[in-house]
Design an enzyme around this catalytic site. Structure first.
Site, PDB file in Angstrom:
ATOM      1  N   MET A  56       0.836  -1.164   0.000  1.00  0.00           N
ATOM      2  CA  MET A  56       0.000   0.000   0.000  1.00  0.00           C
ATOM      3  C   MET A  56       0.891   1.241   0.000  1.00  0.00           C
ATOM      4  SD  MET A  56      -2.601   1.475   2.978  1.00  0.00           S
ATOM      5  CE  MET A  56      -2.674  -0.091   3.729  1.00  0.00           C
ATOM      6  N   PRO A  57       0.867   2.041  -1.073  1.00  0.00           N
ATOM      7  CA  PRO A  57       1.639   3.270  -1.095  1.00  0.00           C
ATOM      8  C   PRO A  57       1.074   4.298  -0.114  1.00  0.00           C
ATOM      9  CG  PRO A  57       1.060   2.585  -3.322  1.00  0.00           C
ATOM     10  CD  PRO A  57       0.275   1.742  -2.379  1.00  0.00           C
ATOM     11  N   ILE A  58       1.971   4.943   0.621  1.00  0.00           N
ATOM     12  CA  ILE A  58       1.603   6.034   1.521  1.00  0.00           C
ATOM     13  C   ILE A  58       2.439   7.241   1.112  1.00  0.00           C
ATOM     14  CG2 ILE A  58       1.537   6.859   3.893  1.00  0.00           C
ATOM     15  CD1 ILE A  58       1.398   3.907   4.773  1.00  0.00           C
TER      16      ILE A  58
ATOM     17  N   ILE B 159      -4.174   3.372  -1.994  1.00  0.00           N
ATOM     18  CA  ILE B 159      -3.235   4.489  -1.890  1.00  0.00           C
ATOM     19  C   ILE B 159      -3.698   5.446  -0.793  1.00  0.00           C
ATOM     20  CG2 ILE B 159      -2.261   6.481  -3.109  1.00  0.00           C
ATOM     21  CD1 ILE B 159      -2.673   4.798  -5.713  1.00  0.00           C
ATOM     22  N   ARG B 160      -2.752   5.860   0.033  1.00  0.00           N
ATOM     23  CA  ARG B 160      -3.033   6.820   1.101  1.00  0.00           C
ATOM     24  C   ARG B 160      -2.217   8.082   0.849  1.00  0.00           C
ATOM     25  NH1 ARG B 160      -6.003   3.081   1.242  1.00  0.00           N
ATOM     26  NH2 ARG B 160      -6.483   1.764   3.041  1.00  0.00           N
TER      27      ARG B 160
END
Length: 64
Positions: free
Chosen positions: A1-3, A39-40
């Site tokens: 999960m991209p942050i 995505i966050r």
């Protein structure tokens, strides 16, 4: 999960922050082939009194 963490000097209107979140999410989803719901994007607004430029708080610099 991209942050993705973005730090900005305070003062931008909420609609600009919302637009930034949408556009950054779109760019990351496209580049990493990642689902948008994974995505966050975290946007932190820093007060001008806490943002230093050349050893001076941004609040003390005219037109900042």
């Amino acid at each position: 999960m991209p942050i993705i963490n973005i730090q900005l000097m305070e003062g931008r209107p909420p609609e600009k922050i919302k637009s930034l979140i949408v556009k950054v999410t779109d760019a990351v989803a496209e580049e990493l082939n990642s689902p948008k719901d994974r995505i966050r994007v975290l946007v932190s607004e820093v007060p001008k009194t806490h943002w230093g430029i050349g050893g001076v708080p941004a609040s003390d610099i005219p037109n900042r």
